[in-house]
Scaffold this motif. Sequence first.
Motif, PDB file in Angstrom:
ATOM      1  N   GLY A 155       0.800  -1.225   0.000  1.00  0.00           N
ATOM      2  CA  GLY A 155       0.000   0.000   0.000  1.00  0.00           C
ATOM      3  C   GLY A 155       0.829   1.270   0.000  1.00  0.00           C
ATOM      4  O   GLY A 155       0.486   2.245   0.660  1.00  0.00           O
ATOM      5  N   MET A 156       1.947   1.262  -0.740  1.00  0.00           N
ATOM      6  CA  MET A 156       2.795   2.464  -0.761  1.00  0.00           C
ATOM      7  C   MET A 156       2.528   3.353  -1.974  1.00  0.00           C
ATOM      8  O   MET A 156       1.992   2.895  -2.985  1.00  0.00           O
ATOM      9  N   LEU A 157       2.880   4.620  -1.845  1.00  0.00           N
ATOM     10  CA  LEU A 157       2.798   5.619  -2.923  1.00  0.00           C
ATOM     11  C   LEU A 157       1.418   5.711  -3.575  1.00  0.00           C
ATOM     12  O   LEU A 157       1.321   5.908  -4.784  1.00  0.00           O
ATOM     13  N   LYS A 158       0.402   5.578  -2.750  1.00  0.00           N
ATOM     14  CA  LYS A 158      -0.960   5.573  -3.295  1.00  0.00           C
ATOM     15  C   LYS A 158      -1.305   6.830  -4.085  1.00  0.00           C
ATOM     16  O   LYS A 158      -1.988   6.764  -5.099  1.00  0.00           O
ATOM     17  N   ASN A 159      -0.843   7.973  -3.596  1.00  0.00           N
ATOM     18  CA  ASN A 159      -1.180   9.220  -4.286  1.00  0.00           C
ATOM     19  C   ASN A 159       0.013   9.848  -4.998  1.00  0.00           C
ATOM     20  O   ASN A 159       0.048  11.047  -5.238  1.00  0.00           O
ATOM     21  N   GLU A 160       0.999   9.036  -5.285  1.00  0.00           N
ATOM     22  CA  GLU A 160       2.219   9.560  -5.910  1.00  0.00           C
ATOM     23  C   GLU A 160       2.431   8.909  -7.268  1.00  0.00           C
ATOM     24  O   GLU A 160       3.273   8.027  -7.423  1.00  0.00           O
ATOM     25  N   LYS A 161       1.659   9.349  -8.234  1.00  0.00           N
ATOM     26  CA  LYS A 161       1.683   8.712  -9.539  1.00  0.00           C
ATOM     27  C   LYS A 161       3.090   8.712 -10.165  1.00  0.00           C
ATOM     28  O   LYS A 161       3.537   7.696 -10.698  1.00  0.00           O
ATOM     29  N   ILE A 162       3.756   9.846 -10.081  1.00  0.00           N
ATOM     30  CA  ILE A 162       5.064   9.959 -10.731  1.00  0.00           C
ATOM     31  C   ILE A 162       6.095   9.074 -10.035  1.00  0.00           C
ATOM     32  O   ILE A 162       6.872   8.369 -10.678  1.00  0.00           O
ATOM     33  N   LEU A 163       6.091   9.098  -8.704  1.00  0.00           N
ATOM     34  CA  LEU A 163       7.052   8.284  -7.963  1.00  0.00           C
ATOM     35  C   LEU A 163       6.753   6.793  -8.092  1.00  0.00           C
ATOM     36  O   LEU A 163       7.654   5.966  -8.090  1.00  0.00           O
ATOM     37  N   LYS A 164       5.467   6.477  -8.187  1.00  0.00           N
ATOM     38  CA  LYS A 164       5.049   5.090  -8.354  1.00  0.00           C
ATOM     39  C   LYS A 164       5.661   4.518  -9.634  1.00  0.00           C
ATOM     40  O   LYS A 164       6.261   3.454  -9.638  1.00  0.00           O
ATOM     41  N   GLU A 165       5.497   5.250 -10.714  1.00  0.00           N
ATOM     42  CA  GLU A 165       6.054   4.828 -11.996  1.00  0.00           C
ATOM     43  C   GLU A 165       7.580   4.946 -11.955  1.00  0.00           C
ATOM     44  O   GLU A 165       8.285   4.088 -12.479  1.00  0.00           O
ATOM     45  N   GLY A 166       8.058   5.995 -11.289  1.00  0.00           N
ATOM     46  CA  GLY A 166       9.500   6.207 -11.186  1.00  0.00           C
ATOM     47  C   GLY A 166      10.190   5.059 -10.470  1.00  0.00           C
ATOM     48  O   GLY A 166      11.247   4.600 -10.906  1.00  0.00           O
ATOM     49  N   MET A 167       9.590   4.586  -9.393  1.00  0.00           N
ATOM     50  CA  MET A 167      10.195   3.477  -8.632  1.00  0.00           C
ATOM     51  C   MET A 167      10.314   2.227  -9.509  1.00  0.00           C
ATOM     52  O   MET A 167      11.340   1.551  -9.516  1.00  0.00           O
ATOM     53  N   GLU A 209      18.164   9.091  -5.227  1.00  0.00           N
ATOM     54  CA  GLU A 209      19.262   8.165  -4.946  1.00  0.00           C
ATOM     55  C   GLU A 209      20.550   8.930  -4.615  1.00  0.00           C
ATOM     56  O   GLU A 209      21.268   8.572  -3.687  1.00  0.00           O
ATOM     57  N   ASP A 210      20.803  10.006  -5.374  1.00  0.00           N
ATOM     58  CA  ASP A 210      21.987  10.842  -5.098  1.00  0.00           C
ATOM     59  C   ASP A 210      21.926  11.398  -3.692  1.00  0.00           C
ATOM     60  O   ASP A 210      22.930  11.527  -3.012  1.00  0.00           O
ATOM     61  N   GLU A 211      20.715  11.736  -3.293  1.00  0.00           N
ATOM     62  CA  GLU A 211      20.519  12.396  -2.007  1.00  0.00           C
ATOM     63  C   GLU A 211      20.647  11.431  -0.828  1.00  0.00           C
ATOM     64  O   GLU A 211      21.339  11.715   0.146  1.00  0.00           O
ATOM     65  N   VAL A 212      19.955  10.277  -0.910  1.00  0.00           N
ATOM     66  CA  VAL A 212      19.887   9.395   0.265  1.00  0.00           C
ATOM     67  C   VAL A 212      20.735   8.116   0.132  1.00  0.00           C
ATOM     68  O   VAL A 212      20.948   7.420   1.129  1.00  0.00           O
ATOM     69  N   GLY A 213      21.208   7.822  -1.071  1.00  0.00           N
ATOM     70  CA  GLY A 213      21.982   6.587  -1.283  1.00  0.00           C
ATOM     71  C   GLY A 213      21.061   5.449  -1.702  1.00  0.00           C
ATOM     72  O   GLY A 213      19.905   5.402  -1.280  1.00  0.00           O
ATOM     73  N   GLU A 214      21.612   4.553  -2.523  1.00  0.00           N
ATOM     74  CA  GLU A 214      20.799   3.490  -3.127  1.00  0.00           C
ATOM     75  C   GLU A 214      19.973   2.693  -2.120  1.00  0.00           C
ATOM     76  O   GLU A 214      18.787   2.443  -2.312  1.00  0.00           O
ATOM     77  N   GLU A 215      20.591   2.322  -1.022  1.00  0.00           N
ATOM     78  CA  GLU A 215      19.883   1.419  -0.091  1.00  0.00           C
ATOM     79  C   GLU A 215      18.781   2.100   0.715  1.00  0.00           C
ATOM     80  O   GLU A 215      17.940   1.419   1.300  1.00  0.00           O
ATOM     81  N   ARG A 216      18.788   3.439   0.723  1.00  0.00           N
ATOM     82  CA  ARG A 216      17.759   4.158   1.487  1.00  0.00           C
ATOM     83  C   ARG A 216      16.568   4.560   0.616  1.00  0.00           C
ATOM     84  O   ARG A 216      15.594   5.116   1.116  1.00  0.00           O
ATOM     85  N   VAL A 217      16.671   4.331  -0.677  1.00  0.00           N
ATOM     86  CA  VAL A 217      15.626   4.806  -1.593  1.00  0.00           C
ATOM     87  C   VAL A 217      14.265   4.172  -1.289  1.00  0.00           C
ATOM     88  O   VAL A 217      13.274   4.870  -1.081  1.00  0.00           O
ATOM     89  N   ILE A 218      14.220   2.830  -1.245  1.00  0.00           N
ATOM     90  CA  ILE A 218      12.931   2.148  -1.026  1.00  0.00           C
ATOM     91  C   ILE A 218      12.377   2.425   0.381  1.00  0.00           C
ATOM     92  O   ILE A 218      11.197   2.787   0.506  1.00  0.00           O
ATOM     93  N   PRO A 219      13.214   2.336   1.445  1.00  0.00           N
ATOM     94  CA  PRO A 219      12.690   2.694   2.771  1.00  0.00           C
ATOM     95  C   PRO A 219      12.126   4.124   2.801  1.00  0.00           C
ATOM     96  O   PRO A 219      11.098   4.370   3.412  1.00  0.00           O
ATOM     97  N   TYR A 220      12.797   5.041   2.101  1.00  0.00           N
ATOM     98  CA  TYR A 220      12.303   6.427   2.070  1.00  0.00           C
ATOM     99  C   TYR A 220      10.933   6.485   1.402  1.00  0.00           C
ATOM    100  O   TYR A 220      10.004   7.104   1.918  1.00  0.00           O
ATOM    101  N   LEU A 221      10.799   5.801   0.258  1.00  0.00           N
ATOM    102  CA  LEU A 221       9.507   5.819  -0.453  1.00  0.00           C
ATOM    103  C   LEU A 221       8.415   5.193   0.402  1.00  0.00           C
ATOM    104  O   LEU A 221       7.261   5.626   0.375  1.00  0.00           O
ATOM    105  N   LYS A 222       8.783   4.168   1.176  1.00  0.00           N
ATOM    106  CA  LYS A 222       7.788   3.511   2.028  1.00  0.00           C
ATOM    107  C   LYS A 222       7.362   4.438   3.176  1.00  0.00           C
ATOM    108  O   LYS A 222       6.230   4.341   3.655  1.00  0.00           O
ATOM    109  N   SER A 223       8.263   5.310   3.575  1.00  0.00           N
ATOM    110  CA  SER A 223       7.929   6.226   4.674  1.00  0.00           C
ATOM    111  C   SER A 223       6.946   7.297   4.215  1.00  0.00           C
ATOM    112  O   SER A 223       6.363   8.006   5.031  1.00  0.00           O
ATOM    113  N   LEU A 224       6.741   7.416   2.909  1.00  0.00           N
ATOM    114  CA  LEU A 224       5.791   8.409   2.379  1.00  0.00           C
ATOM    115  C   LEU A 224       4.346   7.914   2.462  1.00  0.00           C
ATOM    116  O   LEU A 224       3.440   8.608   2.024  1.00  0.00           O
ATOM    117  N   LEU A 225       4.131   6.732   2.988  1.00  0.00           N
ATOM    118  CA  LEU A 225       2.798   6.109   3.087  1.00  0.00           C
ATOM    119  C   LEU A 225       1.705   7.091   3.501  1.00  0.00           C
ATOM    120  O   LEU A 225       1.885   7.829   4.452  1.00  0.00           O
TER     121      LEU A 225
END
Length: 211
Positions: free
Chosen positions: A143-155, A195-211
């Motif tokens: 149930g992540m990125l429900k209202n984030e169309k661009i990031l959803k496709e971007g991920m 990714e530049d900002e948070v580093g590769e391994e933090r990308v998915i956890p960051y996106l999940k925190s946008l729930l």
Amino acid sequence: MLSLLKQKFLRKLESFITLLGRIIEVILTGSSDYKFVFQPFEAFEKVDNPIQAKLLFKEVKEFLENKFSIRLKEPVVIELFSPTSLSWEAGLYQFSGLMGRYRPCSLKTNNTHLIYVLKGLSREKFKGVLVHELSHAYQREVGMLKNEKILKEGMARWLEYKLLINLGALREAHKLTGVKSWLYGGGIRKMLDLEDEVGEERVIPYLKSLL
Ligand SMILES: [Zn+2]
């Protein structure tokens, strides 16, 4: 030279396994005409049957789990569709560079992820499309990125990009970042900035925190 050696080795292995099989069969039945032949499994170039799809699915699954801790709990069904069975809608998808699509399927309490991939793609392309659609399945499952169309496709695009880089398919990978469309191109550029900002391994956890 190397492939010649490999061929020689495979032939030797074949006759060894054949001999072993014959001995066992003779012991068990008294006679044997057993012969073992290697199936050229690795040699397939185009993905056009469910067994090939299943083999590659296993690899893609491992990639997502090991590299990004992305694990799907609900079952995944992969369906190959042929270009002739395209609806106008699927045709549109293909036009925009996508050769797969994702459909959630619910039956009472049982959820299944249905993934459609165009038949006849190369191994790399197939894996890229599969990783993309599996990302959408994961987004839905958690149930992540429900209202984030661009990031959803971007991920999904970013994971596709990461997989292609991992496979050494650099040309295919860079094609993804050069897409000019607002939804497809904008999304992945946003992800690369992230990714530049948070580093590769933090990308998915960051996106999940946008729930
Ligand atoms: Zn997508």
